[in-house]
Design a protein around this motif. Structure first.
Motif, PDB file in Angstrom:
ATOM      1  N   ALA A 400       0.838  -1.200   0.000  1.00  0.00           N
ATOM      2  CA  ALA A 400       0.000   0.000   0.000  1.00  0.00           C
ATOM      3  C   ALA A 400       0.865   1.239   0.000  1.00  0.00           C
ATOM      4  CB  ALA A 400      -0.927   0.014   1.219  1.00  0.00           C
ATOM      5  N   GLN A 401       0.310   2.316  -0.540  1.00  0.00           N
ATOM      6  CA  GLN A 401       0.948   3.615  -0.427  1.00  0.00           C
ATOM      7  C   GLN A 401       0.750   4.163   0.982  1.00  0.00           C
ATOM      8  OE1 GLN A 401       0.333   6.616  -3.431  1.00  0.00           O
ATOM      9  NE2 GLN A 401      -0.314   5.098  -4.941  1.00  0.00           N
ATOM     10  N   SER A 402       1.638   5.064   1.356  1.00  0.00           N
ATOM     11  CA  SER A 402       1.532   5.704   2.659  1.00  0.00           C
ATOM     12  C   SER A 402       0.226   6.497   2.748  1.00  0.00           C
ATOM     13  CB  SER A 402       2.725   6.643   2.881  1.00  0.00           C
ATOM     14  OG  SER A 402       2.658   7.260   4.143  1.00  0.00           O
ATOM     15  N   GLY A 403      -0.520   6.279   3.843  1.00  0.00           N
ATOM     16  CA  GLY A 403      -1.764   6.989   4.060  1.00  0.00           C
ATOM     17  C   GLY A 403      -2.970   6.390   3.382  1.00  0.00           C
ATOM     18  N   HIS A 404      -2.818   5.224   2.729  1.00  0.00           N
ATOM     19  CA  HIS A 404      -3.932   4.586   2.031  1.00  0.00           C
ATOM     20  C   HIS A 404      -4.124   3.167   2.557  1.00  0.00           C
ATOM     21  CE1 HIS A 404      -4.451   7.744  -1.033  1.00  0.00           C
ATOM     22  NE2 HIS A 404      -3.140   7.866  -0.953  1.00  0.00           N
ATOM     23  N   GLU A 444      -3.252  -0.037   7.047  1.00  0.00           N
ATOM     24  CA  GLU A 444      -3.158   1.352   6.616  1.00  0.00           C
ATOM     25  C   GLU A 444      -1.822   1.905   7.115  1.00  0.00           C
ATOM     26  OE1 GLU A 444      -5.702   5.553   6.631  1.00  0.00           O
ATOM     27  OE2 GLU A 444      -6.531   3.721   7.524  1.00  0.00           O
ATOM     28  N   PRO A 445      -0.806   1.971   6.250  1.00  0.00           N
ATOM     29  CA  PRO A 445       0.526   2.389   6.694  1.00  0.00           C
ATOM     30  C   PRO A 445       0.744   3.886   6.548  1.00  0.00           C
ATOM     31  CG  PRO A 445       0.663   1.563   4.464  1.00  0.00           C
ATOM     32  CD  PRO A 445      -0.792   1.472   4.873  1.00  0.00           C
ATOM     33  N   LEU A 446       1.644   4.404   7.355  1.00  0.00           N
ATOM     34  CA  LEU A 446       2.118   5.782   7.236  1.00  0.00           C
ATOM     35  C   LEU A 446       3.638   5.717   7.330  1.00  0.00           C
ATOM     36  CD1 LEU A 446       1.318   8.762   6.984  1.00  0.00           C
ATOM     37  CD2 LEU A 446       1.360   8.901   9.476  1.00  0.00           C
ATOM     38  N   ILE A 447       4.307   5.950   6.195  1.00  0.00           N
ATOM     39  CA  ILE A 447       5.764   5.844   6.130  1.00  0.00           C
ATOM     40  C   ILE A 447       6.378   7.128   6.678  1.00  0.00           C
ATOM     41  CG2 ILE A 447       7.738   5.506   4.591  1.00  0.00           C
ATOM     42  CD1 ILE A 447       5.835   4.059   2.676  1.00  0.00           C
ATOM     43  N   ILE A 454       7.505   2.516   9.721  1.00  0.00           N
ATOM     44  CA  ILE A 454       6.134   2.539   9.227  1.00  0.00           C
ATOM     45  C   ILE A 454       5.206   2.487  10.440  1.00  0.00           C
ATOM     46  CG2 ILE A 454       4.466   1.491   7.657  1.00  0.00           C
ATOM     47  CD1 ILE A 454       6.848  -0.241   6.605  1.00  0.00           C
ATOM     48  N   THR A 455       4.357   3.469  10.576  1.00  0.00           N
ATOM     49  CA  THR A 455       3.288   3.402  11.565  1.00  0.00           C
ATOM     50  C   THR A 455       2.071   2.805  10.871  1.00  0.00           C
ATOM     51  OG1 THR A 455       4.144   5.307  12.765  1.00  0.00           O
ATOM     52  CG2 THR A 455       1.858   4.703  13.154  1.00  0.00           C
ATOM     53  N   VAL A 456       1.604   1.666  11.374  1.00  0.00           N
ATOM     54  CA  VAL A 456       0.595   0.914  10.638  1.00  0.00           C
ATOM     55  C   VAL A 456      -0.594   0.611  11.541  1.00  0.00           C
ATOM     56  CG1 VAL A 456       1.791  -1.265  11.167  1.00  0.00           C
ATOM     57  CG2 VAL A 456       0.158  -1.184   9.282  1.00  0.00           C
ATOM     58  N   ALA A 457      -1.806   0.804  11.004  1.00  0.00           N
ATOM     59  CA  ALA A 457      -3.052   0.390  11.654  1.00  0.00           C
ATOM     60  C   ALA A 457      -3.427  -0.984  11.093  1.00  0.00           C
ATOM     61  CB  ALA A 457      -4.164   1.393  11.388  1.00  0.00           C
ATOM     62  N   VAL A 458      -3.686  -1.934  11.989  1.00  0.00           N
ATOM     63  CA  VAL A 458      -3.906  -3.330  11.605  1.00  0.00           C
ATOM     64  C   VAL A 458      -5.286  -3.778  12.054  1.00  0.00           C
ATOM     65  CG1 VAL A 458      -3.047  -5.699  11.784  1.00  0.00           C
ATOM     66  CG2 VAL A 458      -1.444  -3.781  11.909  1.00  0.00           C
ATOM     67  N   GLY A 498      -2.592  -0.696  16.403  1.00  0.00           N
ATOM     68  CA  GLY A 498      -1.713   0.152  15.609  1.00  0.00           C
ATOM     69  C   GLY A 498      -0.400   0.336  16.342  1.00  0.00           C
ATOM     70  N   PHE A 499       0.712   0.333  15.608  1.00  0.00           N
ATOM     71  CA  PHE A 499       2.023   0.485  16.220  1.00  0.00           C
ATOM     72  C   PHE A 499       3.025   0.875  15.147  1.00  0.00           C
ATOM     73  CE2 PHE A 499       1.357  -3.884  14.996  1.00  0.00           C
ATOM     74  CZ  PHE A 499       2.539  -4.244  14.361  1.00  0.00           C
TER      75      PHE A 499
END
Length: 828
Positions: A400-404, A444-447, A454-458, A498-499
């Motif tokens: 995934a792209q960052s923020g998507h 949903e990752p945020l690079i 990567i801060t990611v919501a799982v 998320g972490f």
């Protein structure tokens, strides 16, 4: 205290390296300056600018001023620049002082993002022992020794101690997280009309284990953790107990079924130090799980630990030394250090869920509470799997792209009766809903700006056992017949959290005790998540071909035909396109031509190569000379042994082009090619491809057998929506794929109405695998779109089989050739 300690170390190092030497009487030698580039953690300036004096107001300060605050000298000619867009620090200083900068950067990297590990364990044991454990732990800050004692005793059957439940959760500070392993039991709500006819509505009640928590940890100098948590347990599935209710009108008793739900719940808000273990609660399980007169108790422990996120891919922070003796201004140095716009990046994730003996995974989890990365734990799992001690339950890859958000699922969609009613003549009416059982993953990752984490919501849900269908029986006052109604129970494990995950890092995401499993060896399920930041560069090139002779250079006088895009007004006047080109020095001998085609604003030119290139240079000033593009996407779906697909997942996780691995997989003997989709479209347009069977299924049943039907497309459905990026070749792609791993399967469910009539209902199950993601694809590249475990066939349950989807992208120029005479093309 930690900041002061670091500052003291830096000052001591400076003094030992000569930074405190007294000035000599003679003129001091000019120090040798070197220039170095440092990769710093996110928000480095906020770390480097920390001041021990709390009264000092916060001000915008330069990187040099902040480094000087940390005790790093800047003699004449030394300077520093910090580039916030890339989190890179450029420093010109003496070698000794640069060593201090490197030490500071390393320290700040260690003080980067952290993740929080929460591990809950529930025991059942003799009341005397549990009370003794509680008395000892109540007088201490941490109950870690009591937890370890019960774990050891649980391995000895004669001790009478057993582990009832395990829960493990990764989360970030201030992030809500939950994990559960439950049986979703169908529960009926019932009512009667004036004639005593029943109406029934079904919903689902989860029973099992659910852990919810939200924690926050303070600064690095303050190790305490504030924790809010809630733990719910159900000792056993709710038993159904008949209940008789007299009907004063008809005299016939009504016997609706009633469920007895036994539960144990603990909730708390507490403060504890990093790594502490606390007793969350003690309770006596209800009758049904244990003998009523047995002195048995449950005790729940919780351990919380904050760990730094190890930056596993970061190279040493200091670049190779570079002499900087020549005179250059800071502005010139800053321009040299400016980083070009980095290529677009995506986050590539691989997830695996495994089953193993409970003692093995508990010991592994104990190691994980003190590890900043769990790659070593995953290697132990792979080694045990090679010995046959660990089995794979589920595997996914997702990008995934960052923020998507990106999603992937492979499920069995079941039709479940949810409403039963009857009309004035007692004729039944039934309605249905669809519920899924299988695997579903949402990320949903945020690079980070420095691409190091990567801060990611799982959100991950996994079925732990097949759905169970059973009949619900009851007596209705309007009839002496027994009413039977089918109900379906589901078993699922679910984690939502998320972490922060390091680039190239691996984390033990959760630990589950699955429901719905047959009695036997005590096992646990563990889920590992691995993430990589991938720079989307042009595809890897094939090795060059070596010729025995000399390769001739291109012939400049070679005749070629090329289509060039031109401004709309280029041929709008009295002059033809050929006349315009002749005025800039391009001659047109016999055989050469240039015609303007209004369709697409294209100039069709035939000439020698060097003359065409001159025309390109002239036209290209202020004009896009490239022709329109066709964007071609091809998707392949394959099936292969799980070990082969998992090995491929590990190989491609850091690559921006997966074409070599895809072609190697397609050529393998043990690989089945299940489907292919080809789509050609334009930038900004959505396009689809379908190879499907339209299947109809029963959706409702009314009186007189009136019925509703739903139509569902089954097969292979593909949708793409590309947008060409600013470089003209790479696409920002939204892709959605649906592939049915088995044909629709019809099940027969029966109900008996109040008249004693038996109705058989054809219920259809579907088995879709779906992937939705937003990707970045360079021209000519291929990507592993998703990996899933298929459903719907017996071999999928008994064998280690995975399916995968690859998508390729190629950019093709569209050439519009002129077939009319030149005079007509020029408007004559």
């Amino acid at each position: 205290m930690k900041d002061a300690h670091v500052r003291c170390l830096l000052l001591a190092g400076w003094m030992l390296m000569g930074g405190y030497a007294p000035a000599a009487e003679s003129s001091p030698p000019v120090p040798t300056m070197q220039r170095r580039l440092y990769e710093t953690p996110l928000n480095f300036l906020s770390f480097a600018g920390h001041r021990t004096d709390p009264q000092t107001p916060l001000q915008r300060r330069t990187s040099q001023e902040m480094l000087e605050d940390w005790g790093i000298p800047f003699p004449a000619g030394a300077w520093s620049r910090f580039h916030e867009s890339s989190n890179r620090l450029v420093v010109v200083n003496t070698p000794e002082n640069l060593a201090l900068v490197a030490q500071l950067v390393e320290e700040q990297i260690q003080m980067g993002p952290r993740t929080l590990v929460t591990h809950a364990t529930v025991f059942e044991g003799p009341g005397k022992l549990i009370r003794k454990i509680n008395a000892a732990a109540s007088r201490k800050m941490s109950a870690i020794s009591e937890l370890e004692s019960l774990l050891a005793q649980s391995q000895r059957p004669e001790a009478g101690v057993r582990v009832v439940a395990d829960a493990w959760l990764e989360s970030g500070s201030g992030t809500y997280g939950s994990t559960e392993t439950v049986r979703k039991q169908a529960k009926a709500g019932m009512s009667l009309d004036d004639a005593g006819r029943p109406a029934l509505t079904v919903d689902w009640h989860p029973t099992g284990l659910r852990l919810e928590m939200e924690a926050a940890f303070g600064a690095w100098s303050r190790p305490e953790i504030t924790l809010s948590t809630k733990l719910n347990l159900h000792p056993a599935p709710p038993p159904m107990r008949p209940r008789s209710v007299g009907d004063p009108l008809g005299g016939t008793p009504w016997q609706p079924p009633t469920a007895e739900v036994r539960s144990v719940a603990f909730s708390s808000g507490m403060s504890l130090f990093n790594g502490d273990t606390k007793i969350l609660g003690i309770a006596k399980p209800d009758v049904g799980l244990s003998a009523e007169n047995a002195d048995l108790l449950w005790i729940a422990f919780i351990t919380v630990r904050a760990q730094p996120v190890a930056m596993v891919k970061i190279a040493p922070p200091a670049a190779p030394p570079e002499q900087a003796t020549e005179a250059r201004t800071p502005a010139e140095e800053a321009r040299e250090a400016d980083i070009q716009s980095p290529p677009p990046r995506t986050a590539f994730f691989t997830l695996h869920t495994v089953q193993a003996p409970a003692p093995f995974l508990r010991a592994l989890a104990a190691k994980g509470t003190t590890a900043s990365d769990h790659a070593a734990l995953w290697r132990e799992v792979e080694t045990a799997a090679a010995r046959g001690e660990v089995s794979f339950i589920d595997s996914h890859s997702l990008e995934a792209q960052s923020g998507h958000k990106a999603e992937i699922s492979a499920v069995r969609e079941c039709a479940c009766p949810t409403t039963f009613d009857s009309d004035g003549k007692g004729r039944p009416a039934v309605e249905f809903e669809r519920h899924s059982s299988g695997s579903r993953l949402s990320l949903e990752p945020l690079i980070s700006a420095d691409a190091h984490s990567i801060t990611v919501a799982v959100d991950y849900e996994l079925g732990t056992a097949p759905p169970e269908q059973r009949l619900q029986e009851f007596h209705a006052p309007a009839s002496e017949n027994k009413v039977e109604f089918p109900r379906t129970d589901f078993h699922a494990a679910h984690v939502q959290t998320g972490f922060t995950l390091a680039d190239g890092g691996t984390r033990l995401l959760t630990l589950w005790k699955p429901t719905g499993q047959a009695a036997g060896e005590e096992v646990l399920w563990a889920t590992f998540l691995h993430g990589d930041v991938v720079a989307q560069t042009q595809p890897r090139k094939d090795p060059p071909v070596h010729f025995s002779g000399t390769v001739p250079l291109p012939d400049e006088k070679e005749w070629i035909t090329r289509a060039l895009r031109v401004p709309p007004d280029m041929a709008g006047g009295a002059k033809t396109a050929q006349q315009i080109l002749e005025e800039v020095g391009i001659a047109f001998p016999t055989g050469a031509s240039a015609h303007f085609n209004p369709r697409g604003n294209l100039l069709i030119m035939r000439h020698q190569r060097n003359q065409v290139e001159m025309a390109e240079a002239f036209i290209g000033v202020g004009c896009d000379s490239s022709p329109p593009l066709a964007l071609v996407f091809t998707t392949h779906v394959v099936q292969a042994p799980g070990a082969l697909i998992r090995r491929l997942m590990a190989e491609v996780s850091t690559h921006s082009d997966h074409r070599p691995e895809m072609e190697r997989l397609l050529a393998a003997v043990e690989v089945k090619h299940l489907g292919t989709s080809h789509i050609e479209t334009r930038s900004g347009f959505s396009a689809t491809s379908e190879a499907v069977v339209e299947h109809t299924a029963l959706s409702s049943l009314g009186p007189n057998l009136d019925h509703g039907q739903d139509m569902r497309k089954t097969g292979f459905l593909m949708e793409v929506q590309p947008q060409v990026m600013s470089d003209g070749s790479t696409v920002d792609l939204t892709a959605a794929a649906e592939f049915h791993t088995a044909e629709p399967k019809e099940n027969r469910a029966a109900l008996v109405d109040t008249q004693g009539r038996r109705l058989e209902l054809p219920l259809t199950d579907y088995h879709p695998a779906k992937t939705t993601a937003r990707l970045v694809l360079p021209d000519g590249s291929a990507r592993l779109l998703g990996v899933w475990r298929p459903t719907g066939k017996p071999e999928f349950e008994s064998a280690d089989i995975l399916q995968a989807a690859f998508i390729t992208y190629d950019r093709i120029p569209v050439l519009v050739y002129e077939s009319a005479p030149a005079e007509k093309a020029e408007g004559k």
